[in-house]
Every structure is written in C-alpha cells, then in structure tokens.
Design a protein around this motif. Structure first.
Motif, PDB file in Angstrom:
ATOM      1  N   ALA A   1      12.036  11.206  -2.262  1.00 22.39           N
ATOM      2  CA  ALA A   1      10.580  11.171  -2.435  1.00 22.39           C
ATOM      3  C   ALA A   1      10.120  12.302  -3.346  1.00 22.39           C
ATOM      4  O   ALA A   1       9.233  12.115  -4.181  1.00 22.39           O
TER       5      ALA A   1
ATOM      6  N   PHE B   1       8.306   3.924   0.374  1.00 15.44           N
ATOM      7  CA  PHE B   1       9.717   3.948   0.759  1.00 15.44           C
ATOM      8  C   PHE B   1      10.190   2.502   0.907  1.00 15.44           C
ATOM      9  O   PHE B   1       9.659   1.763   1.731  1.00 15.44           O
TER      10      PHE B   1
ATOM     11  N   THR C   1       2.155   9.236   1.835  1.00 17.73           N
ATOM     12  CA  THR C   1       3.584   9.067   2.146  1.00 17.73           C
ATOM     13  C   THR C   1       3.765   8.269   3.430  1.00 17.73           C
ATOM     14  O   THR C   1       4.544   8.637   4.284  1.00 17.73           O
TER      15      THR C   1
ATOM     16  N   LEU D   1      15.331  10.785   2.842  1.00 19.18           N
ATOM     17  CA  LEU D   1      14.091  10.286   2.230  1.00 19.18           C
ATOM     18  C   LEU D   1      13.367  11.413   1.502  1.00 19.18           C
ATOM     19  O   LEU D   1      12.743  11.187   0.465  1.00 19.18           O
TER      20      LEU D   1
ATOM     21  N   VAL E   1      13.012   4.624  -3.474  1.00 21.48           N
ATOM     22  CA  VAL E   1      11.631   5.087  -3.345  1.00 21.48           C
ATOM     23  C   VAL E   1      10.869   4.750  -4.622  1.00 21.48           C
ATOM     24  O   VAL E   1      11.405   4.901  -5.716  1.00 21.48           O
TER      25      VAL E   1
END
Lengths: 243, 276
Positions: free
Chosen positions: B149, B138, B80, B145, B55
C-alpha cells in the motif's frame, strides 16, 4: 461519423473488449472485464459459510458489494449492488447450495463510462471462473441518445455520456442468442429475454425500442466474446493437466 | 468468514524450514517478492503487485476551503478501507484491528512524515486550497499489505498531475488538461515501508512476510525510511520483545531495500513518462 473518442468510426461500434480470468489468489473466482478504458474487476467467494441472519434454508444467499474507484461507497453504488443482485439471483442455481453464501465483490479499476455494463460482464466471467452453477450467461451493453444529433451511440465514454439526452443499459441472457447456424425461422422465433433494463433521461417509446434492438444485436458480440474467453481458459487448463 | 488457521503440518513445516535457513517460497530471508508496477491511462492510477498481493491506488483532487487556523494548508487524505475482495475475512463496514493498523501506518508514513508539500497546494490563502485524495484498494491479500500500500500510494502521488491554475486578483481559473499541461505535486521525499516478521523467539527475522508467514509469526515491525537514510516512522505494535541491536540491524537491512525499491519506482515512472 467519427466518435468523440476518435478510435471508433461508427455509432454502433463497441470499444475493444478485454478480459482476464483467475487473477486473484484468495478468491474462489475472479475476472476483469474492459470496454476500452473502462475496467472492472470482480471476485467471487462461495458457496461458503454464511452469517446466521442471512442464511436461507432452501437456497444460497447472494451478497454483492460494489466499490467505487474514488471515495466511499454511496447511493449510486448501493443501487448498482441491488441491480446486480436482483439480476443474478434468478440466474444462479442457488437451490443447489442451500444455507450457504456467495459473495460477489465488484471494484471499478478505470472509469470511462458504461461502468454498470462492464460490471455485469465482469461478474458473469467471475461466476464462471468460480464454477458457480448458472442457468444461462448474460451480456450487457449501454447506449445513449445524443442530445444534439438524436443519434444512438453504443458503449459511450464519459465524454459522450455528458452529451446524452437519455442513457439505456440492457442485459440479455444467451438462451435466445442468434447463432450463425440458426435458420431464418429460428431467428424470427427467438424470444428476446431481457434480464435488466435501466433508462434515465427523456426518451420516446420508439427510441426505447430502437435502443433495445441495437443493444440486443451488440450483446451478441459480448456473448461470443465471453464464450471464446471461457473456451480458451478451459483449453489452457486442459493442456496444463496433460503436460 | 474468518480466515482458517494454518494446519499444524503447514505451521511446523514453515518453522522447520526457517530453522534450516529456507523460506517456503524459495526466497532468502531478506528478499522482497517480485514487485510490479502498472500505470493506468490517466495520471495518478497505479496497480502494485508484490508477489500475489495486489493493491490499486488512485489519486484525485478537488478545490476546497481551508481551515481558518491553517489558511495556507492543503489537504492530503487517505482512504484505506479493506475490501472483501482481498480476503473474505474483511467485512464491509466493520473495521478490523488489522485495518486500523494498516491505515494508521500509511497515515504516519506518508502524511506525518511530510512527504507531500501541503503548503504548495494553496491557491488563494484562506479561500481555496487543493485537497488531494488517495484511494487505496486492496485487491488480493497475500501478506504484507502495508508495504504494498505504501509503495502504491507514493508511486501514485509521484505519477499524479493536478490541473494548472492561474490567479488574477480574486479570479481563479482552473485549466483543463487539454488547455494546459497539468503540474506534478511537490514531493519532498519518498518514504518506503519495510516490514519484518520474527520467528523462533525473535532470533530469526525475515523481510516481506507472505500471508502464511504472517499467520505463523511471533511478532512484526515496520520501518519506514527514505533514500536519505532518514527514519520516517517505526512501528512495532505488540509481538515478542526485541533486543535493541536487532532493531538497528532491521533498519540497516531496510536501508538497502528502500534504495532498491526507490530505484525501481523511479525507473517505472521514467519508462511511463517516455510513453506519454
């Protein structure tokens, strides 16, 4: 004359190259290419299943997605997508994979000017990594004509781009490359094949052709670098197989 | 392109291994994968690698006019969007359920937990405030994730420096990075997410699931804590029902993990500060 970024001494010097292939584990091919502090990551998926409405009966569909470092994708990114797609379409032997899709995603990682040229170089490395059949390899370089000195500066940084009278990005293929063992006649006979040329700003005809000439010479270094990068990667893979 | 479901063999093997007390990548149940933090040349750019999950977070700022009902509040925004670079299953311009969940979780963990002092972003009340934007890209999806993140976002915010400003009466001067040393943001606490996945009717729980484990899991839960052992957010969106004791156990495990990750983030930030 020293350049604004202080690391370079000549106007026709490129920033140090860096590349790395096969970084991502979910994509079929991936690569990162840096011109100094400008860095672009590219991933390639394909040939794979394609949406029915994008399917082409005689060749593979190439989809390019360009994502900016900051903010949502805008018109500039759409323009880059089109530039990349239309330059790559004649280069990829898409007829070998009819009714499939090749998805290319380009992500800016660090932005210090010449992003489009960096993106072109990252994309070709990612395509090579993914094993997509290609007609030839491309190399890209950006140059500017400085507003004050009228000098042509290669591979400009963000700071230098702010002082540019005109900006030119050139992409050349490697079929017409001058190699060290080619004779003088060969060198004169080569037909420069430009794959992409994009200019903005005010410039004269002479300036344009001078820029093209300088970029063409500089691209030879990029071609050489890509060649070495791929060679090293293949040697490493061979070693891994035999060990 | 949809992600192919794991084969029956893969699924059975993973579940059998978990029953025998092992994970297929050799980790213990409550282990995170190796975390690597790489900083860019400019302030506020961080690349996080959690095993194979990758990320990139980039913080930027601009001066804008605040809302009239909150004249002293600055802005904190997150972007995002899941890029098809992470997985071909993510399409451009179409939000998947996963994307909604990920962005909501990040929002809850970072913004709603008041990790960033938004009042401190005010320059002139009712006129000018800073708007801080965090773009989370990403790059590679190998499970979890959310945690990656979250670590990327908070580390980028900690690393970021905004230009210094001076206010004389009505005049506002924004100094460039060359003129004056930029100033860090005031951050109250460091929220860290820990994601758990549940297997075997909820009897077996693991930390930091990989992509394969995520595909096979029966349920999941994300606990967001800071080092002061305060729960900032807790999310269990569906999946199998859980016993209360298990949730308590999850938070206890998370406390240890959060302390480790926070220490690593701070060590990385200090090492980077020394280099500059």
């Amino acid at each position: 004359m020293s350049r604004l970024d202080r690391t370079r001494t000549s106007a026709h010097q490129l920033r140090p190259f860096f590349s790395s292939q096969n970084l991502l584990n979910r994509a079929d091919g991936s690569a990162q290419f840096d011109f100094g502090e400008s860095s672009v990551m590219c991933s390639v998926v394909g040939p794979a299943e394609v949406k029915l409405r994008d399917e082409k009966l005689d060749r593979a569909t190439i989809e390019v997605v360009v994502r900016p470092l900051v903010g949502l994708p805008g018109i500039k990114d759409k323009a880059r997508e089109q530039a990349l797609r239309e330059t790559l379409e004649p280069l990829v032997l898409s007829g070998l994979h009819p009714r499939t899709g090749i998805q290319i995603v380009v992500q800016t990682m660090k932005d210090d000017g010449s992003i489009l040229a960096t993106a072109f170089n990252a994309t070709i490395l990612a395509l090579l990594d993914a094993g997509i059949p290609l007609k030839s390899i491309l190399g890209a370089v950006t140059c500017i004509v400085d507003a004050e000195t009228n000098q042509i500066l290669l591979d400009p940084t963000t700071q230098e781009l702010a002082n540019a009278k005109s900006t030119h990005t050139f992409v050349f293929d490697n079929k017409s490359s001058i190699t060290s063992d080619s004779t003088q006649e060969d060198k004169e006979a080569v037909e420069v094949s430009t794959l992409y040329s994009d200019s903005t700003g005010l410039f004269s005809e002479e300036e344009y052709f001078e820029c093209a000439q300088i970029c063409y010479k500089a691209v030879q270094a990029v071609h050489g670098f890509i060649r070495t990068a791929v060679q090293k990667k293949l040697e490493k893979e061979q070693q891994q197989i035999h060990s | 392109m949809r992600d192919a479901d794991p084969s029956t063999n893969e699924r059975e093997f993973l579940l059998a291994a978990l029953k025998d007390g092992a994970r297929i990548d050799g980790r213990k149940f409550y282990d995170f994968r190796t975390l690597r933090l790489t900083f860019g040349a400019e302030y506020g750019a961080v690349e996080v690698q959690l095993g194979n999950t990758r990320v990139l977070a980039k913080v930027s700022c601009e001066v804008i006019r605040p809302y009239t009902d909150k004249p002293t509040e600055g802005f904190l925004m997150f972007n995002t969007e899941l890029s098809p670079m992470a997985s071909a299953a993510f399409e451009v311009g179409r939000q998947t359920d996963e994307e909604v969940l990920v962005s909501r979780l990040i929002e809850k963990a970072m913004r709603r937990s008041r990790a960033l002092d938004t009042e401190g972003l005010c320059i002139v009340a009712g006129e000018k405030v800073w708007s801080i934007r965090v773009d989370i890209h990403f790059l590679d999806h190998d499970g979890n994730l959310v945690d990656a993140a979250c670590i990327a976002a908070i580390t980028a915010l900690l690393h970021f420096r905004r230009p210094d400003v001076t206010v004389v009466g009505e005049d506002v001067t924004i100094h460039t990075l060359e003129q004056r040393n930029p100033v860090p943001l005031s951050i109250h606490h460091i929220p860290i997410c820990t994601t758990f996945a549940f297997f075997n009717n909820g009897e077996r729980m693991i930390v930091d699931p990989s992509f394969l484990e995520e595909q096979v899991k029966e349920g999941d839960m994300t606990v967001t804590l800071n080092v002061h052992k305060e729960v900032c957010a807790l999310s269990k969106a569906g999946g199998i029902p859980m016993e209360i004791d298990q949730i308590l156990q999850c938070t206890k495990i998370a406390v240890v993990k959060v302390a480790e990750i926070t220490a690593q983030i701070q060590a990385a930030l200090e090492a980077d500060a020394k280099k500059r």
